[in-house]
Motif scaffolding. Structure first.
Motif, PDB file in Angstrom:
ATOM      1  N   SER A 730      36.233  37.584  51.534  1.00  0.00           N
ATOM      2  CA  SER A 730      35.955  36.549  52.531  1.00  0.00           C
ATOM      3  C   SER A 730      37.215  35.913  53.109  1.00  0.00           C
ATOM      4  N   ILE A 731      38.385  36.378  52.680  1.00  0.00           N
ATOM      5  CA  ILE A 731      39.638  35.746  53.109  1.00  0.00           C
ATOM      6  C   ILE A 731      40.149  36.392  54.388  1.00  0.00           C
ATOM      7  N   ARG A 732      40.528  35.543  55.340  1.00  0.00           N
ATOM      8  CA  ARG A 732      41.115  36.020  56.590  1.00  0.00           C
ATOM      9  C   ARG A 732      42.381  35.215  56.845  1.00  0.00           C
ATOM     10  N   HIS A 733      43.517  35.794  56.520  1.00  0.00           N
ATOM     11  CA  HIS A 733      44.783  35.084  56.751  1.00  0.00           C
ATOM     12  C   HIS A 733      45.880  36.115  56.948  1.00  0.00           C
ATOM     13  N   VAL A 734      46.753  35.837  57.885  1.00  0.00           N
ATOM     14  CA  VAL A 734      47.799  36.786  58.244  1.00  0.00           C
ATOM     15  C   VAL A 734      48.750  37.054  57.086  1.00  0.00           C
ATOM     16  N   ASN A 735      48.844  36.140  56.118  1.00  0.00           N
ATOM     17  CA  ASN A 735      49.760  36.315  54.993  1.00  0.00           C
ATOM     18  C   ASN A 735      49.061  36.653  53.686  1.00  0.00           C
ATOM     19  N   VAL A 736      47.827  37.104  53.769  1.00  0.00           N
ATOM     20  CA  VAL A 736      47.107  37.622  52.614  1.00  0.00           C
ATOM     21  C   VAL A 736      46.694  39.044  52.938  1.00  0.00           C
ATOM     22  N   VAL A 737      46.934  39.978  52.033  1.00  0.00           N
ATOM     23  CA  VAL A 737      46.674  41.384  52.288  1.00  0.00           C
ATOM     24  C   VAL A 737      45.223  41.586  52.704  1.00  0.00           C
ATOM     25  N   LYS A 738      45.007  42.428  53.684  1.00  0.00           N
ATOM     26  CA  LYS A 738      43.670  42.639  54.242  1.00  0.00           C
ATOM     27  C   LYS A 738      42.926  43.714  53.452  1.00  0.00           C
ATOM     28  N   LEU A 739      41.754  43.338  52.940  1.00  0.00           N
ATOM     29  CA  LEU A 739      40.879  44.279  52.236  1.00  0.00           C
ATOM     30  C   LEU A 739      39.815  44.745  53.219  1.00  0.00           C
ATOM     31  N   TYR A 740      39.850  46.052  53.565  1.00  0.00           N
ATOM     32  CA  TYR A 740      38.893  46.586  54.529  1.00  0.00           C
ATOM     33  C   TYR A 740      37.509  46.797  53.919  1.00  0.00           C
ATOM     34  N   CYS A 741      37.482  47.359  52.715  1.00  0.00           N
ATOM     35  CA  CYS A 741      36.179  47.643  52.118  1.00  0.00           C
ATOM     36  C   CYS A 741      36.356  47.995  50.647  1.00  0.00           C
ATOM     37  N   SER A 742      35.230  48.034  49.951  1.00  0.00           N
ATOM     38  CA  SER A 742      35.188  48.592  48.599  1.00  0.00           C
ATOM     39  C   SER A 742      34.263  49.797  48.630  1.00  0.00           C
ATOM     40  N   THR A 744      32.301  52.160  45.910  1.00  0.00           N
ATOM     41  CA  THR A 744      31.971  52.241  44.490  1.00  0.00           C
ATOM     42  C   THR A 744      30.817  53.196  44.245  1.00  0.00           C
ATOM     43  N   SER A 745      30.813  53.729  43.051  1.00  0.00           N
ATOM     44  CA  SER A 745      29.663  54.478  42.542  1.00  0.00           C
ATOM     45  C   SER A 745      29.529  54.104  41.079  1.00  0.00           C
ATOM     46  N   ASP A 746      28.673  54.795  40.370  1.00  0.00           N
ATOM     47  CA  ASP A 746      28.506  54.481  38.949  1.00  0.00           C
ATOM     48  C   ASP A 746      29.786  54.683  38.165  1.00  0.00           C
ATOM     49  N   ASP A 747      30.678  55.550  38.674  1.00  0.00           N
ATOM     50  CA  ASP A 747      31.863  55.884  37.892  1.00  0.00           C
ATOM     51  C   ASP A 747      33.171  55.626  38.629  1.00  0.00           C
ATOM     52  N   SER A 748      33.133  54.904  39.765  1.00  0.00           N
ATOM     53  CA  SER A 748      34.354  54.739  40.544  1.00  0.00           C
ATOM     54  C   SER A 748      34.432  53.360  41.173  1.00  0.00           C
ATOM     55  N   SER A 749      35.647  52.842  41.247  1.00  0.00           N
ATOM     56  CA  SER A 749      35.890  51.543  41.882  1.00  0.00           C
ATOM     57  C   SER A 749      37.144  51.657  42.735  1.00  0.00           C
ATOM     58  N   LEU A 750      36.969  51.707  44.053  1.00  0.00           N
ATOM     59  CA  LEU A 750      38.086  51.870  44.980  1.00  0.00           C
ATOM     60  C   LEU A 750      38.130  50.706  45.957  1.00  0.00           C
ATOM     61  N   LEU A 751      39.341  50.235  46.239  1.00  0.00           N
ATOM     62  CA  LEU A 751      39.548  49.181  47.229  1.00  0.00           C
ATOM     63  C   LEU A 751      40.479  49.723  48.308  1.00  0.00           C
ATOM     64  N   VAL A 752      40.112  49.544  49.570  1.00  0.00           N
ATOM     65  CA  VAL A 752      40.883  50.073  50.693  1.00  0.00           C
ATOM     66  C   VAL A 752      41.557  48.906  51.416  1.00  0.00           C
ATOM     67  N   TYR A 753      42.895  48.920  51.413  1.00  0.00           N
ATOM     68  CA  TYR A 753      43.686  47.848  52.012  1.00  0.00           C
ATOM     69  C   TYR A 753      44.474  48.363  53.212  1.00  0.00           C
ATOM     70  N   GLU A 754      45.010  47.406  53.968  1.00  0.00           N
ATOM     71  CA  GLU A 754      46.029  47.767  54.943  1.00  0.00           C
ATOM     72  C   GLU A 754      47.254  48.299  54.190  1.00  0.00           C
ATOM     73  N   TYR A 755      47.940  49.263  54.800  1.00  0.00           N
ATOM     74  CA  TYR A 755      49.134  49.832  54.176  1.00  0.00           C
ATOM     75  C   TYR A 755      50.371  49.092  54.681  1.00  0.00           C
ATOM     76  N   LEU A 756      51.208  48.671  53.747  1.00  0.00           N
ATOM     77  CA  LEU A 756      52.419  47.903  54.088  1.00  0.00           C
ATOM     78  C   LEU A 756      53.642  48.737  53.721  1.00  0.00           C
ATOM     79  N   PRO A 757      54.315  49.279  54.718  1.00  0.00           N
ATOM     80  CA  PRO A 757      55.331  50.312  54.483  1.00  0.00           C
ATOM     81  C   PRO A 757      56.582  49.862  53.756  1.00  0.00           C
ATOM     82  N   ASN A 758      56.882  48.570  53.754  1.00  0.00           N
ATOM     83  CA  ASN A 758      58.129  48.122  53.128  1.00  0.00           C
ATOM     84  C   ASN A 758      57.969  47.765  51.658  1.00  0.00           C
ATOM     85  N   GLY A 759      56.807  48.079  51.079  1.00  0.00           N
ATOM     86  CA  GLY A 759      56.634  47.877  49.651  1.00  0.00           C
ATOM     87  C   GLY A 759      56.648  46.406  49.266  1.00  0.00           C
ATOM     88  N   SER A 760      57.098  46.141  48.064  1.00  0.00           N
ATOM     89  CA  SER A 760      57.067  44.772  47.554  1.00  0.00           C
ATOM     90  C   SER A 760      58.432  44.102  47.700  1.00  0.00           C
TER      91      SER A 760
END
Length: 980
Positions: A730-742, A744-760
């Motif tokens: 539910s978060i929408r802020h330019v300085n918080v990483v954007k989560l596009y979707c989740s 999931t299945s019975d055996d998997s949990s994946l989160l899809v984010y924006e990709y940030l090329p300069n790492g941490s």
């Protein structure tokens, strides 16, 4: 007579005709209320609210003798939606309306004023919006609860002018506009419970509070009160509970405070109170005394040892002296004592666990002497023992090591001797052991491996000897293992490779021999490995190239052979000194590798590499031909067998299959404590970062082919996954990483984010991916990250506490604009967040706020401390933990030691920052110092941090930080904020 009979008959007929209509109207009103609300399908609350059921038989409804609705009790029923306050007053005889502890939303309207017979109104603990309406016509009210319900704006205090019958007034935990104590409340002479905590009150507590002579419970905590505790409070002879904590009160306890002889619960913690505690000696009905984080001095009154009801004592972080009364806590079912960070002397009172109920003994950082009394070895209820930094001595009673509920034992920095006994095998809940800086000896018992909840062991700087138990690999949760500066011998157990949660290993300054285990290279979260100053031999395993280490130290051993190329980098400069048998082609000024003939061996190394490469290619090609057909069918079948559930939080331009096709080893870009991260590129060139959070049975799986086998075996979704989705969806802020979707299945949990090329930010400051960051860029990273964190704290419906703020969780886009990331430990702030698990360390070593060591509680101020550490990294270019900081030192203590003069202050600033910007860097350093204040109350909010950073915008002017005339004073001011 006949006429009178006819009149009575007509009256009865009239009564029978009229009242069914009235009762029918009430039924319709109740059914209308039901239709306006949402409630769980499993709830029985409205099950019998049906047209054919008499309304007086409805669940939660009570009628008077005339059959009219008198009471509505709907509290704690999981109800949500907007409540129809415009209809409720159609129930003309309503005296009690209880809606507390639900999730009701919308506004509370002024229609309530029409319920003129209301005596009891509870709308507390809901999620309303807007201001609370004027309810001044409810003059019959005796109980009014509107606490913790989301109200904002100006509270209509004048509503209470005519409510002289009020007995209970509870409006705390609402973020009203700042306002002084409302004088109108002082007219409510019948009040026995007044709850005004956490509602933005300021100024002084008025003397007139003493006129509320019926008060039993007065709660004014978590406001902005200043000045002294008014003497008028001493008139409240019936007072049973007084809560004043987390304000800005000063002065002494008022003379006559001891007159409150009915007081059972007193909490004035986290203020600026001073003076002695002599008034407390008369309060012999005390059950709980909480005065922590003040400036009280003198001795604890001896009378406390005779208090028959006392079960809780918290006096930590004061200036108290003398001995604790020896009978303290021996009379009642004593719970805990925390008197840490004072100047107490003498022995530990021996009988606080006399009745077998004590949970916490916390006396660290005092001058206690003697040993831990033998009686505590039988304290089966004990959860936390923290006695570090005292002058205690002797042998720890054997039974203490095996207490069944013990979560932490901290006896570091004393003069204890003896050994850790085999009893430790019974400590099934033990999470942390701190025995550093004592005179412990003997072997580490193999039974320690049975304490399977351990997450941290610190046995450093003792005289332990013998071999490290080979069974240590059974500690699957262990994250930090500190065994440095002892006399351990033998080899490093290969089983350490099974400790999949290890992040730090320090075995320096021992007598360890043999080779470095190859298995260490398989530890997925290891970031620090120090094996220096031992007698290790053999080659450095190439498997260590798999690790992403912030610290690597192998100096002063007997290692031989070539240093793996991936480790021969500037980040590990100096890590291999004192190993005469090591060589490298890549490290400058290091011995180059030669063959047996004394000539350079590059030519035959190249030949061997070519032969090996040829073999690998042939084998790989044969394997490819074999598995291509079989693997393709297997993967395709696996995908078809999964039933996928995608929850999108933004407009998606990709499908599940496109994401799943990218989950393969070639795309792996990072591993963390909770899973792996992949860079998935779509056919149009768009990149996404996909995070797989390991389930309980997938943590050790490996990826092969185009589809991970971890997508095939059922497993439970982790708490980290749930926390991340709940926080970010539910978060929408330019300085918080954007989560596009989740996905999931019975055996998997994946989160899809924006990709940030300069790492941490960590990568860009401290690793081989380091880049030269100019001051303007560092400042923009600091400000952006502060805004992101400020949004989490102040911009969400409920504050989000990140709990793991650090530079590796601040990601950078192509323009080095920051995003707060990794919410696996985040939690939504609750009204009651009293207990965090000891076995999940909330944070990362070097960033954790000091109060976490006492309370295990985290709040927004804990995040502020961690952010202050990040600011210090940005300014200095140094890591939070460096060898130069000394034993048990960190970047905060290091900065504190540099505040004596202008020159030493300037030396903190990264040398790569030009002179013209050093003045600006010092401005931000001052903000960092305030953020890392020892006391949480001295730290600013993130909203204020953002404002301070905006005021510190770089100007590029060369200036003097502190003049010669006032330099010492300013240095002292800075030191006050960093007292450790």
């Amino acid at each position: 007579m006949a006429a009178l009979f006819n009149f009575r008959l007509e009256f009865i007929l009239f009564f029978l005709c009229i009242f069914p209509v009235a009762f029918s109207d009430e039924l319709q009103t109740l059914l209308s209320i039901k239709s306006s609300l949402l409630y769980p399908t499993t709830s029985n609350v409205f099950k019998n609210w049906e047209p054919k059921t008499p309304s007086c038989n409805f669940t939660g409804i009570t009628c008077n003798s005339d059959g009219e609705v008198k009471e509505i009790e709907l509290s704690s029923q999981g109800i949500s939606g907007g409540f129809p306050f415009d209809k409720i007053c159609d129930l003309k005889s309503l005296e009690r309306l209880s809606l507390g502890y639900n999730s009701l939303s919308g506004e509370v309207t002024g229609d309530l004023n029409n319920c003129v017979k209301l005596m009891y109104l509870d709308v507390g603990n809901n999620q309303f919006t807007g201001t609370f309406p004027d309810v001044s016509k409810l003059t019959e009210l005796t109980h009014f609860y509107a606490n913790n319900s989301g109200f904002t704006g100006k509270f209509p205090w004048n509503s209470f002018d005519n409510m002289s019958k009020l007995v209970v007034l509870s409006v705390g935990d609402n973020q009203f506009d700042r306002t002084p104590f409302p004088e109108v409340i002082l007219k409510l002479r019948n009040l026995n419970w007044l709850y005004l905590s956490n509602c933005q009150l300021e100024g002084e507590i008025p003397e007139g509070i003493g006129n509320l002579s019926e008060l039993i419970d007065l709660e004014l905590s978590m406001n902005h009160f200043t000045g002294e505790i008014p003497k008028g409070i001493t008139k409240l002879k019936k007072l049973w509970q007084l809560e004043l904590y987390e304000n800005e009160l000063t002065g002494k306890l008022p003379v006559g405070f001891g007159n409150l002889t009915n007081l059972g619960y007193f909490d004035a913690s986290t203020n600026y109170l001073y003076g002695d505690l002599s008034e407390i000696r008369y309060l012999d009905q005390l059950v709980s005394l909480q005065l922590l984080q003040n400036q009280f001095s003198g001795e604890v009154p001896a009378e406390l040892g005779e208090f028959k009801k006392l079960v809780n004592v918290s006096l930590y972080t004061n200036k108290l002296t003398g001995q604790l009364p020896m009978k303290l806590g021996s009379w009642a079912n004593f719970d805990f004592i925390d008197v840490s960070e004072n100047n107490f002397t003498g022995p530990i009172p021996p009988d606080m666990c006399k009745r077998g109920t004590m949970r916490g003994l916390l006396i660290l950082q005092n001058n206690f002497t003697g040993g831990i009394p033998e009686s505590y070895a039988n304290c089966m209820s004990m959860e936390r023992i923290r006695v570090s930094k005292n002058s205690l001595s002797g042998v720890i009673p054997a039974g203490i090591w095996g207490l069944p509920k013990l979560e932490i034992i901290d006896v570091a920095m004393n003069d204890f001797e003896g050994s850790i006994t085999a009893d430790i095998g019974r400590a099934k809940t033990l999470g942390e052991i701190y025995v550093a800086n004592n005179r412990f000896s003997g072997e580490l018992p193999s039974e320690i491996s049975k304490a399977t909840s351990l997450v941290r062991i610190d046995c450093s700087n003792n005289q332990f000897s013998g071999e490290i138990p080979g069974t240590i690999g059974e500690l699957k949760k262990i994250g930090n293992l500190y065994l440095q500066n002892n006399k351990f011998s033998g080899s490093i157990p290969n089983s350490l490779g099974s400790c999949v949660s290890l992040s730090e290993i320090n075995m320096a300054k021992n007598s360890l021999s043999g080779t470095i285990p190859v298995s260490l290279g398989s530890l997925p979260t290891l970031t620090s490995l120090n094996l220096s100053e031992n007698q290790l031999s053999g080659q450095i395993p190439t498997s260590l190239s798999n690790l992403k280490l912030n610290l690597l130290a192998f100096s002063n051993n007997q290692l031989t052979g070539a240093i793996p190329d991936s480790l021969a980098i500037d980040a590990y400069k100096g890590s291999f000194a004192g190993n005469n048998g090591l060589c490298s082609q890549n490290i400058k000024n290091f011995r180059r590798c030669y063959g047996e003939s004394g000539k350079p061996k590059e030519w035959y190394t190249l030949l061997i590499c070519l032969l090996v490469a040829l073999i690998v290619v042939l084998v790989s090609f044969a394997g490819y031909l074999y598995f291509k057909k079989k693997g393709h069918k297997e993967n395709e079948t696996s995908l078809k067998q999964n039933s996928w559930n995608t929850k999108s939080f933004h407009i998606l331009t990709f499908t599940e299959d496109e994401i799943l096709d990218g989950i393969k080893h070639d795309n792996l870009i990072g591993k963390g404590g909770s899973g792996s991260v992949y860079r998935v590129q779509l056919s149009d060139g768009t990149d996404f970062a996909v995070k797989h959070i390991w389930t309980s049975d997938s943590g050790n799986r490996k990826i092969s082919g185009t589809t991970s086998p971890m997508l095939r075996k059922p497993g439970k979704k982790s708490k980290e996954f749930e926390a991340e989705v709940e926080t970010l969806s539910s978060i929408r802020h330019v300085n918080v990483v954007k989560l596009y979707c989740s996905i999931t299945s019975d055996d998997s949990s994946l989160l899809v984010y924006e990709y940030l090329p300069n790492g941490s930010l960590w990568d860009r400051l401290h690793t081989c991916k380091k880049m030269l960051l100019d001051w303007e860029t560092r400042y923009e990273i600091a400000l952006g990250a502060a805004k992101g964190l400020g949004y989490l704290h102040h911009g969400c419906d409920k504050p989000v506490i990140h709990r793991d703020v650090k530079s590796s969780n601040i990601l950078l886009d192509e323009f080095c604009k920051p995003r707060i990331a990794d919410f696996g430990l985040a939690k939504i702030a609750q009204a009651d967040s009293t207990k965090d698990s000891t076995h999940v360390i909330a944070g990362t070593h070097g960033y954790i706020a000091p109060e976490y060591g006492y309370t295990r509680k985290v709040n927004e101020k804990s995040d502020v401390y961690s952010f202050g550490v990040v600011l210090m990294e940005l300014i200095s270019g140094k890591r939070p933990i460096e060898p130069e900081y000394g034993e048990n030192g960190n970047i905060v203590t290091w900065v504190s030691s540099k505040l004596q003069s202008k020159e030493s202050l300037l030396s903190i600033v990264d040398s790569s920052i030009p002179e013209v910007f050093k003045e600006d860097a010092i401005k931000v350093l001052r903000i960092a110092i305030v953020c890392t204040a020892r006391l949480p109350t001295l730290r600013p909010t993130m909203r204020n941090v953002v404002k301070m950073l905006e005021d510190a915008e770089p100007c590029g002017l060369v200036g003097i930080i502190v003049s010669k005339d006032d330099g010492s004073n300013k240095a002292e001011q800075l030191k006050d904020h960093t007292k450790m």
